[in-house]
Design a protein around this motif. Structure first.
Motif, mmCIF file in Angstrom:
data_model
loop_
_atom_site.group_PDB
_atom_site.id
_atom_site.type_symbol
_atom_site.label_atom_id
_atom_site.label_comp_id
_atom_site.label_asym_id
_atom_site.label_seq_id
_atom_site.Cartn_x
_atom_site.Cartn_y
_atom_site.Cartn_z
ATOM 1 N N THR A 82 98.151 35.430 127.231
ATOM 2 C CA THR A 82 96.762 35.853 127.045
ATOM 3 C C THR A 82 96.403 35.799 125.568
ATOM 4 O O THR A 82 97.140 36.333 124.717
ATOM 5 C CB THR A 82 96.559 37.285 127.567
ATOM 6 O OG1 THR A 82 96.960 37.343 128.932
ATOM 7 C CG2 THR A 82 95.097 37.714 127.434
ATOM 8 N N TRP A 83 95.292 35.127 125.296
ATOM 9 C CA TRP A 83 94.759 35.078 123.923
ATOM 10 C C TRP A 83 93.414 35.812 123.889
ATOM 11 O O TRP A 83 92.556 35.577 124.750
ATOM 12 C CB TRP A 83 94.542 33.631 123.471
ATOM 13 C CG TRP A 83 95.814 32.853 123.342
ATOM 14 C CD1 TRP A 83 96.621 32.767 122.256
ATOM 15 C CD2 TRP A 83 96.388 32.031 124.352
ATOM 16 N NE1 TRP A 83 97.694 31.942 122.498
ATOM 17 C CE2 TRP A 83 97.576 31.474 123.791
ATOM 18 C CE3 TRP A 83 96.049 31.722 125.665
ATOM 19 C CZ2 TRP A 83 98.393 30.619 124.494
ATOM 20 C CZ3 TRP A 83 96.864 30.873 126.375
ATOM 21 C CH2 TRP A 83 98.030 30.337 125.796
ATOM 22 N N THR A 84 93.246 36.672 122.887
ATOM 23 C CA THR A 84 92.002 37.444 122.747
ATOM 24 C C THR A 84 91.533 37.389 121.295
ATOM 25 O O THR A 84 92.304 37.700 120.367
ATOM 26 C CB THR A 84 92.207 38.916 123.156
ATOM 27 O OG1 THR A 84 92.718 38.959 124.478
ATOM 28 C CG2 THR A 84 90.895 39.703 123.074
ATOM 29 N N ASP A 85 90.299 36.976 121.075
ATOM 30 C CA ASP A 85 89.657 37.006 119.744
ATOM 31 C C ASP A 85 88.483 37.984 119.793
ATOM 32 O O ASP A 85 87.629 37.896 120.682
ATOM 33 C CB ASP A 85 89.140 35.620 119.342
ATOM 34 C CG ASP A 85 90.270 34.670 119.032
ATOM 35 O OD1 ASP A 85 91.288 35.134 118.471
ATOM 36 O OD2 ASP A 85 90.153 33.466 119.383
ATOM 37 N N THR A 86 88.429 38.904 118.780
ATOM 38 C CA THR A 86 87.368 39.924 118.732
ATOM 39 C C THR A 86 86.590 39.780 117.425
ATOM 40 O O THR A 86 87.194 39.807 116.333
ATOM 41 C CB THR A 86 87.969 41.338 118.824
ATOM 42 O OG1 THR A 86 88.743 41.426 120.015
ATOM 43 C CG2 THR A 86 86.858 42.395 118.855
ATOM 44 N N GLY A 91 83.267 44.918 110.544
ATOM 45 C CA GLY A 91 84.688 45.053 110.245
ATOM 46 C C GLY A 91 85.400 43.728 110.390
ATOM 47 O O GLY A 91 84.801 42.702 110.737
ATOM 48 N N PRO A 92 86.679 43.752 110.158
ATOM 49 C CA PRO A 92 87.451 42.504 110.247
ATOM 50 C C PRO A 92 87.604 42.038 111.708
ATOM 51 O O PRO A 92 87.694 42.845 112.631
ATOM 52 C CB PRO A 92 88.784 42.890 109.634
ATOM 53 C CG PRO A 92 88.901 44.359 109.876
ATOM 54 C CD PRO A 92 87.513 44.903 109.781
ATOM 55 N N ASP A 93 87.616 40.741 111.864
ATOM 56 C CA ASP A 93 87.870 40.171 113.198
ATOM 57 C C ASP A 93 89.342 40.391 113.565
ATOM 58 O O ASP A 93 90.226 40.435 112.698
ATOM 59 C CB ASP A 93 87.564 38.684 113.221
ATOM 60 C CG ASP A 93 86.075 38.412 112.978
ATOM 61 O OD1 ASP A 93 85.280 39.358 113.141
ATOM 62 O OD2 ASP A 93 85.748 37.251 112.635
ATOM 63 N N THR A 94 89.557 40.512 114.868
ATOM 64 C CA THR A 94 90.937 40.696 115.359
ATOM 65 C C THR A 94 91.233 39.680 116.453
ATOM 66 O O THR A 94 90.323 39.195 117.135
ATOM 67 C CB THR A 94 91.136 42.117 115.928
ATOM 68 O OG1 THR A 94 90.256 42.307 117.025
ATOM 69 C CG2 THR A 94 90.878 43.184 114.856
ATOM 70 N N SER A 95 92.497 39.386 116.556
ATOM 71 C CA SER A 95 92.949 38.491 117.643
ATOM 72 C C SER A 95 94.316 38.947 118.129
ATOM 73 O O SER A 95 95.105 39.501 117.356
ATOM 74 C CB SER A 95 93.010 37.044 117.154
ATOM 75 O OG SER A 95 93.974 36.911 116.130
ATOM 76 N N THR A 96 94.538 38.752 119.376
ATOM 77 C CA THR A 96 95.841 39.118 119.970
ATOM 78 C C THR A 96 96.378 37.927 120.760
ATOM 79 O O THR A 96 95.619 37.122 121.308
ATOM 80 C CB THR A 96 95.711 40.332 120.905
ATOM 81 O OG1 THR A 96 94.764 40.026 121.938
ATOM 82 C CG2 THR A 96 95.247 41.564 120.131
ATOM 83 N N ASP A 97 97.669 37.881 120.813
ATOM 84 C CA ASP A 97 98.370 36.821 121.566
ATOM 85 C C ASP A 97 99.510 37.492 122.314
ATOM 86 O O ASP A 97 100.527 37.883 121.711
ATOM 87 C CB ASP A 97 98.895 35.769 120.603
ATOM 88 C CG ASP A 97 99.523 34.581 121.339
ATOM 89 O OD1 ASP A 97 99.599 34.635 122.588
ATOM 90 O OD2 ASP A 97 99.959 33.630 120.668
ATOM 91 N N ILE A 98 99.301 37.696 123.599
ATOM 92 C CA ILE A 98 100.264 38.484 124.392
ATOM 93 C C ILE A 98 100.822 37.607 125.508
ATOM 94 O O ILE A 98 100.077 36.963 126.258
ATOM 95 C CB ILE A 98 99.604 39.732 125.007
ATOM 96 C CG1 ILE A 98 99.033 40.621 123.892
ATOM 97 C CG2 ILE A 98 100.592 40.514 125.861
ATOM 98 C CD1 ILE A 98 98.242 41.803 124.410
#
Length: 464
Positions: A82-86, A91-98
């Protein structure tokens, strides 16, 4: 001319009688006997082998039904990334790679299925018994066909020999008639009558040879090899019941066709109960074990287990199950009617076969008397022709009567043997074991025992 005709008659008579008696006392030591032919048919007949294969297939219905008592085990697995970009406004952008993976094991055990497993097993067992009875019925039909084919070839070989000898006799008679015509002792009419009989004999010989070829082809189809020198050394008389009432009693209680119809009716009755079981509640117990892996820099795992009891109570299925129950009851009634019909057919077959055997025995006595009387008559006509008291036509007619008598006797002896086998078959006792056939007797129970309690395995008992 009289002595010449008597010499011809004596030779033909001896040869003809020898041909007829080959049906009872052949002199060839390496001949194929009737029991050997029946053994070959029992081992090689394709129709019988097809029926055996069908019976083995029906055997598998029992372990399939028994599987309802056993658990179902299933394993599962999955991988997920799962890839998530916020995008955050202030504020700073965030991304996750689970990444994650899951392994699971599910075990389901039926506790109650509306008695469908028990009734399904009984249905499958009844189907196995019906299949065995049908196999036994096929076996006796094949053995009867083999015996009939054997006797047909033996009869047709004798008839070809008789027709050939008749041609020889008529040829000699025709030459003698032409010799007498040339010296003025007879007329052109006598010559024409002799030629006409020769032509008739030739057509009869050709027909006999064609019939023999057909019988040989059927023999090979049923028994599995070309007929050679055949020896009829066995009759089914020792297997026959003493009275018609005894024959009917045995047939109506033990005939495999009746047994097959009975087991089919039982199978149909259990099938009705199986379908009715679909209207009853179903209770199952499920167990699940799951392990989940999370790949987010440091591997984490989570284990879980659960046990679930489920009950499913059917309320309405759109009328489908009810219709199937009614349909199954109609089929059950049909099977019972088929059982009654089979009993009537077996009874009629026994009575018919008994009458055919009784008649064939009487026909043999009459045919032997006809043959003996015709033999004496022909000898007398030839002797009377020698002294001018009989014509060529009288000799030809007497020879034809003798020929017909010999043909009738050969056919009658064949009919008696076949009628005896037909009666044993009608009673339901024409099988390899009672005949004492050589070779291994097929035992359908062996395959059934090999597969009945198998929990797994793809290979058949013979290694396929």
């Amino acid at each position: 001319m009289g002595r010449k005709n008597q010499g011809i008659l004596s030779g033909i008579t001896t040869a003809a009688l020898a041909a007829v008696m080959t049906m009872a006392v052949p002199a060839i030591s390496n001949a194929e006997t009737l029991l050997q032919a029946l053994s070959s048919a029992y081992s090689n007949n394709p129709e019988l082998n097809v029926a055996r294969a069908a019976t083995r297939a029906v055997d598998e219905g029992v372990p399939q039904a028994l599987s309802g008592y056993r658990p179902n085990v299933n394993a599962s697995g999955s991988l997920q990334q799962t890839w998530t970009d916020t995008d955050v406004r202030n504020g700073p952008d965030t991304s996750t790679d689970i990444g994650s993976g899951t392994l699971g094991l599910n075990v389901t055990q039926n506790l109650f299925r509306g008695f469908r497993t028990a009734n399904g097993t009984k249905q499958a067992e009844a189907a196995v018994l019906a299949s065995r009875a049908s196999l036994l019925n096929t076996e006796q039909n094949i053995l009867f066909s083999a015996a009939e084919a054997f006797m047909n070839v033996l009869r047709d070989q004798a008839l070809v020999e008789l027709r050939s000898q008749n041609m020889t006799f008529l040829g000699e008679q025709g030459r003698a008639t032409r010799d007498r015509f040339e010296v003025g002792e007879t007329t052109r009419t006598d010559v024409a009558q002799s030629d006409a009989r020769i032509s008739l004999a030739a057509s009869q010989l050709n027909l006999a040879q064609a019939t023999l070829n057909s019988s040989r082809a059927i023999y090979q189809q049923i028994i599995g090899n070309q007929p050679g020198n055949l020896k009829q050394n066995f009759t089914a008389d020792r297997l026959l019941p003493n009275t018609l009432d005894a024959a009917l009693a045995v047939a109506l209680s033990d005939h495999p066709a009746i047994l097959a119809a009975t087991y089919n009716a039982d199978s149909s009755s259990f099938n009705t109960k199986v379908i009715e079981g679909e209207l009853l509640p179903t209770v199952t117990l499920e167990g699940d074990v799951t392990r989940t892996y999370n790949f987010d820099g440091a591997t984490r795992q989570r284990d879980s287990a659960s046990i679930t009891g489920r009950i499913n109570i059917p309320i309405y299925q759109g009328g489908r199950v009810s219709s199937r129950v009614r349909q199954a009851k109609e089929i059950e009634g049909q099977r019972l009617l088929e059982l009654d019909l089979t009993r009537q057919q077996v009874r009629a077959s026994v009575i018919s076969a008994w009458g055919q055997l009784t008649a064939s025995r009487a026909v043999i006595v009459a045919a032997e008397a006809q043959r003996n009387a015709s033999q004496i008559a022909l000898s007398g006509v030839i002797e009377e022709q020698r002294v001018g008291q009989r014509t060529t036509l009288d000799v030809l007619n007497a020879q034809q009567e003798l020929q017909d008598a010999r043909v009738n006797l050969v056919s009658a002896r064949r009919d008696q043997v076949v009628a005896a086998f037909a009666l044993v078959s009608a009673v339901g006792k024409l099988n390899a074991q009672r005949l004492g056939l050589s070779g291994q007797i097929y035992q359908p129970e062996e395959h059934y025992e090999q597969v009945r309690d198998k929990w797994f395995g793809l290979r058949t008992p013979d290694g396929r």
